[in-house]
Each structure stands twice: as C-alpha cells, then as structure tokens.
Design an enzyme around this catalytic site. Sequence first.
Site, PDB file in Angstrom:
ATOM      1  N   TYR A  23      89.692  27.439  39.319  1.00  0.00           N
ATOM      2  CA  TYR A  23      88.969  26.334  39.965  1.00  0.00           C
ATOM      3  C   TYR A  23      87.547  26.757  40.313  1.00  0.00           C
ATOM      4  CZ  TYR A  23      87.291  23.438  43.802  1.00  0.00           C
ATOM      5  OH  TYR A  23      86.497  22.671  44.625  1.00  0.00           O
ATOM      6  N   PHE A  45      81.955  24.102  52.209  1.00  0.00           N
ATOM      7  CA  PHE A  45      82.995  24.948  52.760  1.00  0.00           C
ATOM      8  C   PHE A  45      84.187  24.036  53.094  1.00  0.00           C
ATOM      9  CE2 PHE A  45      79.870  27.854  51.983  1.00  0.00           C
ATOM     10  CZ  PHE A  45      80.315  29.145  52.215  1.00  0.00           C
TER      11      PHE A  45
END
Length: 324
Positions: free
Chosen positions: A138, A166
């Site tokens: 990913y 984040f």
Amino acid sequence: MRLLVTGGAGYIGSVVAARLVAGGHDVVVLDDLSTGHADAVPPGATFVHGDLRTSAAPVLAGGIEAVLHFAAKSLVGESVANPALYWSHNLGGTLALLEAMRATGVRRIVFSSTAATYGEPETIPVRETDPPRPTSPYGASKLAVDTALAEYSRMHGFAAVSLRYFNVAGAYREDGLRLGERHVTETHLIPNVLAVAAGDRDELQIFGDDYPTDDGSCVRDYIHVTDLAGAHLLALDACTAGRHAIYNLGSGSGYSNFEVLATCREVTGAMIASRVTGRRAGDPAVLVASSELIGRELGWRPERDLGVMVRDAWDFVSARKAAR
C-alpha cells in the site's frame, strides 16, 4: 471551477467534495463504489459511477479544470496479502488517469498520498525531507504515484501536490449533511472504539502496552477530516505548473491509544470494554508529523483537537444508529 473528485464517495473524498460544492465549485464525483457509498456524494455534485481506466477520459473531456484524486485501495493488511491488486489499482489506475489528463489538457492535480510512504521513520516528527521507506505494498504504491507525479510535472508541465496524511478522524456536518467513516473493514482506532460504545462490538483490542511511551501504548498523530479538507482547497490554489510539491498533514503532536480510549469514554459516557493484546508486527512506538512546511508555504494549521474529533465522530455514529 469545474473539478473532478475521484473516490468522492469515500470518507475523505466526500468531505472534500462537500467543501468544494459549498465553495461554489462545479464538482463531478467519479467512484466505482467498491468501498464508497453513493449516498455520501454531496448534494450539488454530479455523480459518475465508473472506474479510472474507462471513465476518467470522457469525464475529463467535459470541461474539467483540475483533479482531486482519492480513489485508491487503502488496507495495509490486504495489500500484503494481495499486492498485485494494490499495484494495479493504485498505480495502474492513477497512470491511466494521468494519461487521460494529458490527452485532455488537464494539468492540475491534488493527490491523496499517505504517511505510509515513510514506513518506520528514524526521527520524530516526520518531515517531508525524511527518506521514504514504505513497509507495505500500500505505502509503496502510493510512493510510486508520488514519483509519477514528479515525472509528469517535469516532463509534461503538470501542477501537482501530494498531501501525506497521518491519522484522519472526525466527521463533517453542514446544513444537515453528515459525512463520516463507515468502512466495511474498519482498521482505524477511533471508529473501532466508538463501535464498542455503540454496542456493535464487544470490546476493543489495544495492541501492546510495553512501548517506550508515557503509558506504554502507541502514539499517533490525528487530524480532523474537516481540517484535512481545508488543506486540499489550499493545495488546489497553490498548484504550480512544472512543480510537484509534497506536504505532510498532521497536528504536530500525538495521542496514545489509551488517551484515545479515555477521550472516547468521556465523550460517550460508556465504559468501553478493552483488552490489551500483543504488539502488531511493524507498529512503530510513535508516529507524529511535522506540518511546518505547509504552514509556512500555504498558511495551513489544524484547528480541531482530539476531543472535537471524537465528539463529531460519535455524533455521526449515533445519528446513523438512530436512523436504522
């Protein structure tokens, strides 16, 4: 401005699309609904059900001036189990989009990148100049897209911005519209805690309490989805031909898993059963972003703290549960 939002039926994409519509833009949402929800497309946006390879080109030819690109597979564990799916969808699909943009003369793009491009950083807070070392397909596929954007900017004059998120949390509410997290496979901490509070899960697992942090649990950087959406609007205006810019999006400080749990208990009034289990492989003790660069260059600052994120997410969960 007429804008294309790929993946605009998903959590983050739908909130950004809603902010763009509220700002007076003409928004087209392209989503294959593999993980998104048609009812998350905000009123006022045009919805096209399709994928990047077959549908991007005709949509772009309809007068699109810029693209905000969220369409992606985003489960780390799934990417490890089936890396070809992630390379095909995240990189292959994006390359098809970029080629369609080049063919139709659309040169401006804001890309939903990720902190997973950094992997396990050596220094905290993480800065854009730190070396990317993704530890999953990913993260690697997202980093490959960042690289492609740099090349398209250099070779074809694209104006590109990658935003490395984040931990995104919270929910969006405006004029009766509610948008929040409702993934079929939920891996994020806050919605999993709130699922216990709502009675949809028996208990929360805390992965490890022996990390070198104040309370022994992992520390992560959280950002409200509405603050995140605001960064996309600023990035859209800041796109510069021939340049690929990369910005971190985080709060600059972190909250431990136990602090998140305590905040969820306070907001919901529920005890929220929890159980500590062993560490997960590859989980760093602390992941906190420096967002100094986007603050200095674009004037972006996060405004909402963890309490607001949890309250907004809980309102979204409660409203959906009441509507069942």
